[in-house]
Write a protein that holds these residues in place. Sequence first.
Motif, PDB file in Angstrom:
ATOM      1  N   UNK A   1       1.153  -9.534  -6.281  1.00  0.00           N
ATOM      2  CA  UNK A   1       0.382  -9.538  -7.446  1.00  0.00           C
ATOM      3  C   UNK A   1       1.237  -9.020  -8.653  1.00  0.00           C
ATOM      4  N   UNK A   2       2.115  -8.073  -8.486  1.00  0.00           N
ATOM      5  CA  UNK A   2       2.909  -7.441  -9.699  1.00  0.00           C
ATOM      6  C   UNK A   2       3.872  -8.564 -10.034  1.00  0.00           C
ATOM      7  N   UNK A   3       4.463  -8.991  -9.396  1.00  0.00           N
ATOM      8  CA  UNK A   3       5.395 -10.251  -9.663  1.00  0.00           C
ATOM      9  C   UNK A   3       4.621 -11.465 -10.314  1.00  0.00           C
ATOM     10  N   UNK A   4       3.392 -11.753 -10.127  1.00  0.00           N
ATOM     11  CA  UNK A   4       2.570 -12.860 -10.591  1.00  0.00           C
ATOM     12  C   UNK A   4       1.931 -12.383 -11.801  1.00  0.00           C
ATOM     13  N   UNK A   5       2.085 -11.080 -12.133  1.00  0.00           N
ATOM     14  CA  UNK A   5       1.436 -10.707 -13.434  1.00  0.00           C
ATOM     15  C   UNK A   5       0.073 -10.483 -13.869  1.00  0.00           C
ATOM     16  N   UNK A   6      -0.661 -10.210 -12.499  1.00  0.00           N
ATOM     17  CA  UNK A   6      -1.886  -9.539 -12.718  1.00  0.00           C
ATOM     18  C   UNK A   6      -2.254  -8.581 -13.838  1.00  0.00           C
ATOM     19  N   UNK A   7      -3.338  -8.271 -14.195  1.00  0.00           N
ATOM     20  CA  UNK A   7      -3.804  -7.290 -15.087  1.00  0.00           C
ATOM     21  C   UNK A   7      -3.732  -5.880 -14.508  1.00  0.00           C
ATOM     22  N   UNK A   8      -4.214  -5.780 -13.186  1.00  0.00           N
ATOM     23  CA  UNK A   8      -4.307  -4.491 -12.636  1.00  0.00           C
ATOM     24  C   UNK A   8      -4.459  -4.801 -11.024  1.00  0.00           C
ATOM     25  N   UNK A   9      -4.136  -3.767 -10.443  1.00  0.00           N
ATOM     26  CA  UNK A   9      -4.022  -3.534  -8.860  1.00  0.00           C
ATOM     27  C   UNK A   9      -4.762  -2.484  -8.255  1.00  0.00           C
ATOM     28  N   UNK A  10      -5.409  -2.815  -7.104  1.00  0.00           N
ATOM     29  CA  UNK A  10      -5.878  -1.668  -6.282  1.00  0.00           C
ATOM     30  C   UNK A  10      -5.100  -1.858  -4.728  1.00  0.00           C
ATOM     31  N   UNK A  11      -4.391  -0.879  -4.308  1.00  0.00           N
ATOM     32  CA  UNK A  11      -4.037  -0.913  -3.114  1.00  0.00           C
ATOM     33  C   UNK A  11      -4.778  -0.303  -1.971  1.00  0.00           C
ATOM     34  N   UNK A  12      -5.322  -0.786  -1.050  1.00  0.00           N
ATOM     35  CA  UNK A  12      -6.360  -0.473  -0.074  1.00  0.00           C
ATOM     36  C   UNK A  12      -5.603   0.542   0.805  1.00  0.00           C
ATOM     37  N   UNK A  13      -6.062   1.791   0.995  1.00  0.00           N
ATOM     38  CA  UNK A  13      -5.453   2.781   1.932  1.00  0.00           C
ATOM     39  C   UNK A  13      -5.379   2.341   3.079  1.00  0.00           C
ATOM     40  N   UNK A  14      -4.540   2.761   3.779  1.00  0.00           N
ATOM     41  CA  UNK A  14      -4.163   2.086   5.198  1.00  0.00           C
ATOM     42  C   UNK A  14      -5.341   2.417   6.260  1.00  0.00           C
TER      43      UNK A  14
END
Length: 619
Positions: free
Chosen positions: A328-341
């Motif tokens: 997602x970061x390399x694809x240029x999204x506006x924001x990201x949530x990483x789900x806790x493991x």
Amino acid sequence: MADKKERLFSDFSPVSTEQWMEKVTADLKGADYEKKLVWKTNEGFKVKPFYRQEDLEGLKTTDALPGEYPYLRGTRKNNSWMIRQEICVECPEEANAKALDILSKGIDSLSFSIKGKDLDEAYIETLLNNIHAEAVELNFSTCQRQVVKLAEILVAYFHKKDYNSKELRGSINYDFFNKMLKNGKEKGDLVQTSKALIEAIQPLPLYRVLNVNAISLNNAGAYISQELGYALAWGCEYIQQLTEIGLPASLIAKRIKFNFGISSNYFLEIAKFRAARLLWSNIVAQFKPEDLTGSACMQAHAETSTYNLTLFDAHVNLLRTQTEAMSAALAGVDSITVTPFDKTYQTPDDFSERLARNQQLLLKEESHLDKVVDPAAGSYYIENLTISIAKEAWNIFLKVQEEGGFYAAVKAGSVQQAINETGKNRHKAIAQRKEVLLGTNQYPNFTEVAGNKKPATCTCCCGGKEECEKEVEVLNFDRAASEFEALRLETETSGKRPKAFMLTIGNLAMRQARAQFACNFLACAGYEVVDNLGFSTVEEGVESAMAAKADIVVLCSSDDEYAEYAIPALKALNGRAMFIVAGAPANMDELKAAGIENFINVRSNVLDTLKAYNAELLK
């Protein structure tokens, strides 16, 4: 030095595609090129084993620039995405304290989930106390009946604080269709609520309030092209319905926010987000908005999937979410949530939330993924993936339009049926190990026990207290690992952990390979596995197995040698334990006729086989 480099490269003569194919064909030694090297994706298109510059010919994607219409290469001229963390609000004071704490630890986008019954002006003032709204993106979810009230409270609060409305970024998560997909009920009036919400939020030009929660499709196991195709139809439905009552297309489009999931298919996910921006800009353009460049600019939030998270070997989830966040970061999204493991088995704790934050901070501060816009641009492979996914998603979008639009398709259940069928197919692929979940259906941790860990359950719209009456079909959110986890938990809670003993004999290489395969196979059900260096006779192996109190004896040798060893081993065992042959020998029918019932091999349905073993061994 420069001259040396120039001579170095000039020493290599160009190699044509024909020459490459001649070499590939020769190395295949008669094997079928299509079957051996061409990847047939779940998305409906084929991927070649190599791409060259000539594969870019005719693709207009390489003409695009970052931050410019049609936004294929991103909606900004930089790649600095926002790091979001979710906060489920039980107490506004505690939620505010947590928000202030994580804002000092790298978070610049907050998402508050608020109970509708608690919502009032004092509640919001407490929740946002000392949070500088101009410096952080603020996102809110609440009961769909309270979204207009929430918008009015936020506008009044920001005005009271004398904020510059043009600096305030955020969203209110109103999504009429997601409720139908998840809960099976049509609640409220889409058009009137959307109109009132847009009017209420009008003083905040950068707030998005009409949401496309395609993350739900992703978490239900959708293929990438399905998630994208349906998401486009979803967003288009908002514009179609609201323009019919006279709202300008430009106004509507600027209020739509896309919330996508991210699967572990690394390169295809990069391509998905690139294709999403391109296709959405084309869709918006068809409504002829006054401000095309502003209206057609997709705002995309990305969240790592829960579909592929696992309860067992849960720390592998960190690896899954890391590659997903990278996509997602390399694809240029506006924001990201990483789900806790640990979300699969508990409410995430401070430690797992910290790890989730730091996963993104590593991508920014140490890997510098925010420093380059669309690094995939010009890649022969990814540019072709982008177009291929765009074509498949566009076909799905057109099919939905032929059905009367997204609302009609959801009402008829065709969207849910397609996604649930995909989920069913993926579960079957996981059962057969065609799709791998490390630590679950392949290479499990032999000694791990769940202990008090149990799969977390989601409550429905009635809080799980009563059975909901569904008006339309709903999505199935069973995680990919759910059936394997149920199997392993069944073994653990039975108090009868079966012991599987590897009777290794004959050809050294084959017996080792078969033993490793069988150990991994049987450990997926939580069985204790005992490997061995080898035995000189099957009788010796059987007696060693009995001395070890084995419940299962697995004969591990080569296919040719099974004709010699299998039947004597069965006779020596004499029913004292379950007998399994590891492999699919040519004389299988003969061995079955002699009374050997169990064979495990790469074509076995691992899940169904282990279910059958549990039914027999855990009596």
